[in-house]
Design an enzyme around this catalytic site. Structure first.
Site, PDB file in Angstrom:
ATOM      1  CG  ASP A 221      -0.424   0.170   2.528  1.00 49.14           C
ATOM      2  OD1 ASP A 221       0.809   0.365   2.634  1.00 49.14           O
ATOM      3  OD2 ASP A 221      -1.188   0.144   3.507  1.00 49.14           O
TER       4      ASP A 221
ATOM      5  CG  HIS B  85       7.350 -28.961  10.927  1.00 51.12           C
ATOM      6  ND1 HIS B  85       6.949 -28.339  12.097  1.00 51.12           N
ATOM      7  CD2 HIS B  85       8.620 -29.378  11.139  1.00 51.12           C
ATOM      8  CE1 HIS B  85       7.941 -28.355  12.966  1.00 51.12           C
ATOM      9  NE2 HIS B  85       8.964 -28.978  12.410  1.00 51.12           N
TER      10      HIS B  85
ATOM     11  CB  CYS C 268       0.533  -2.721   4.695  1.00 51.29           C
ATOM     12  SG  CYS C 268       0.344  -3.828   6.101  1.00 51.29           S
TER      13      CYS C 268
ATOM     14  CG  HIS D 169       8.468 -25.127  12.144  1.00 48.86           C
ATOM     15  ND1 HIS D 169       8.556 -25.102  13.521  1.00 48.86           N
ATOM     16  CD2 HIS D 169       9.652 -25.624  11.712  1.00 48.86           C
ATOM     17  CE1 HIS D 169       9.735 -25.579  13.909  1.00 48.86           C
ATOM     18  NE2 HIS D 169      10.425 -25.892  12.826  1.00 48.86           N
TER      19      HIS D 169
ATOM     20  CB  THR E  97       1.505  -3.217  11.109  1.00 45.64           C
ATOM     21  OG1 THR E  97       0.270  -3.664  10.511  1.00 45.64           O
ATOM     22  CG2 THR E  97       1.289  -1.852  11.753  1.00 45.64           C
TER      23      THR E  97
END
Ligand code: RB5
Length: 151
Positions: free
Chosen positions: A12, A135, A67, A100, A69
């Site tokens: 963004d 996993h 973005c 994982h 965060t």
């Protein structure tokens, strides 16, 4: 030495500089840049879904989202079936998200992490490989959750 990868990337308005830095830092990969290309404010879900759908269609192997965060991008991408998006701002999380959790999308926060560390996080994530065994079984359970809620 691994093959070069086809990667989709989007950001963004907050992630424009970091997105450009990441593309420039990995010239050996084939990047599909899905925007945004301007500093005008845009809505992160639109960009996240563009990358997530490109990964889901198999046009690229992995996707990167940037973005403020990383959180909103990951939330939006994870709504798309088959997508396992992880936010990682350190190399340990990036490696384990791939080994994982078989994360096929990496979300970064340009307001959280410096560009130098972000490059190393992406480098680590790209160099890591999903692990088999327990996993793989757990990742299969992630897919099973999607199936349970399919209309
Ligand atoms: C935009 O202001 C900001 O909300 C966005 O970049 C992102 O951090 C959302 O998760």
């Amino acid at each position: 030495m691994r093959q070069n990868m086809r990667l989709a990337i989007a950001c963004d308005h907050t992630g424009l500089d970091l997105k450009r830095t990441l593309i420039a830092a990995f010239p050996g990969e084939t990047w599909q840049d899905l925007g945004t290309f301007e500093t005008d404010a845009v809505d992160y879900p639109d960009l996240a879904v563009a990358v997530a759908e490109t990964v889901r269609r198999g046009e690229v192997e992995l996707g990167v989202l940037v973005c403020g965060t990383g959180a909103g991008m990951a939330m939006a991408a994870n709504k798309v079936p088959g997508i396992r998006a992880a936010v990682a701002h350190d190399t340990f999380t990036a490696r384990l998200a791939r080994e994982h959790n078989a994360a096929n999308v990496l979300a970064l926060g340009a307001r959280v992490i410096g560009s130098g560390l972000a490059v190393e996080v992406v480098r680590t994530w790209l160099a890591s490989t999903p692990q088999a065994g327990r996993h793989q079984r757990r990742v299969a359970k992630l897919s099973a959750i999607e199936e349970r809620y399919r209309r």
